[in-house]
Design a protein around this motif. Structure first.
Motif, mmCIF file in Angstrom:
data_model
loop_
_atom_site.group_PDB
_atom_site.id
_atom_site.type_symbol
_atom_site.label_atom_id
_atom_site.label_comp_id
_atom_site.label_asym_id
_atom_site.label_seq_id
_atom_site.Cartn_x
_atom_site.Cartn_y
_atom_site.Cartn_z
ATOM 1 N N PRO A 23 4.624 -0.061 -20.658
ATOM 2 C CA PRO A 23 5.655 0.970 -20.845
ATOM 3 C C PRO A 23 5.155 2.243 -21.535
ATOM 4 N N GLY A 67 19.083 10.880 -22.349
ATOM 5 C CA GLY A 67 18.864 9.459 -22.591
ATOM 6 C C GLY A 67 18.570 9.159 -24.053
ATOM 7 N N ARG A 71 21.629 6.326 -27.133
ATOM 8 C CA ARG A 71 20.952 5.076 -27.481
ATOM 9 C C ARG A 71 21.874 3.869 -27.472
ATOM 10 N N GLU A 74 23.695 0.381 -22.711
ATOM 11 C CA GLU A 74 22.703 -0.540 -22.165
ATOM 12 C C GLU A 74 21.751 0.261 -21.273
ATOM 13 N N PRO A 75 20.532 -0.221 -21.021
ATOM 14 C CA PRO A 75 19.509 0.576 -20.340
ATOM 15 C C PRO A 75 19.903 1.102 -18.967
ATOM 16 N N ARG A 76 20.542 0.288 -18.139
ATOM 17 C CA ARG A 76 20.914 0.771 -16.802
ATOM 18 C C ARG A 76 21.967 1.862 -16.875
ATOM 19 N N ARG A 78 22.526 3.841 -19.414
ATOM 20 C CA ARG A 78 21.913 5.011 -20.029
ATOM 21 C C ARG A 78 21.062 5.771 -19.020
ATOM 22 N N ALA A 79 20.311 5.059 -18.186
ATOM 23 C CA ALA A 79 19.475 5.718 -17.181
ATOM 24 C C ALA A 79 20.328 6.444 -16.146
#
Length: 136
Positions: A23, A67, A71, A74-76, A78-79
């Motif tokens: 990453p 993004g 914070r 959740e990641p999806r 947020r993306a």
């Protein structure tokens, strides 16, 4: 605490496997491509990589700033929100430039970079106010 065969801690936050550095490596490569795109556009250099790298910058810079501000999601989510916000920022810049009859690639890239920077500036202040950093 259980560990998998690759040395990754399953229940914890620690990873000690072959994919641990991927990453940060991808983030660094994305940053390099975005900076190259901005420089190619701002310096008006003719290159076959100018268009794709500049397009990547125009999407990645505001998406990264948005993004970072989101914070809590959740990641999806947020993306997806960051990408939609990046498209909105680019459309706002394009509409503004067209409305005042001052269309230019350099101006658009500079405006998107400035807006992205302005979106990122309150982040340290927000962290200080919320108390996320320990005070000495």
């Amino acid at each position: 605490m259980r560990t998998s065969r690759s040395g990754t801690r399953i229940e914890g936050h620690f990873r000690a496997g072959p994919g641990r550095l991927l990453p940060p490596l991808l983030a660094g490569a994305a940053t390099a491509v975005a900076v190259a795109g901005a420089l190619l556009a701002l310096l008006d250099l003719g290159s076959p990589l100018r268009a794709p790298c500049t397009l990547f910058f125009l999407l990645a810079a505001p998406a990264g700033a948005i993004g970072a501000a989101l914070r809590g999601l959740e990641p999806r989510g947020r993306a997806l929100t960051a990408l939609a916000g990046a498209v909105a920022v680019n459309m706002l810049v394009a509409q503004s430039m067209l409305a005042v009859h001052r269309w230019s690639v350099r101006g658009g890239v500079a405006a998107v970079a400035l807006l992205s920077l302005l979106l990122l500036l309150p982040m340290p202040l927000r962290e200080r106010v919320s108390g996320k950093h320990t005070q000495k």
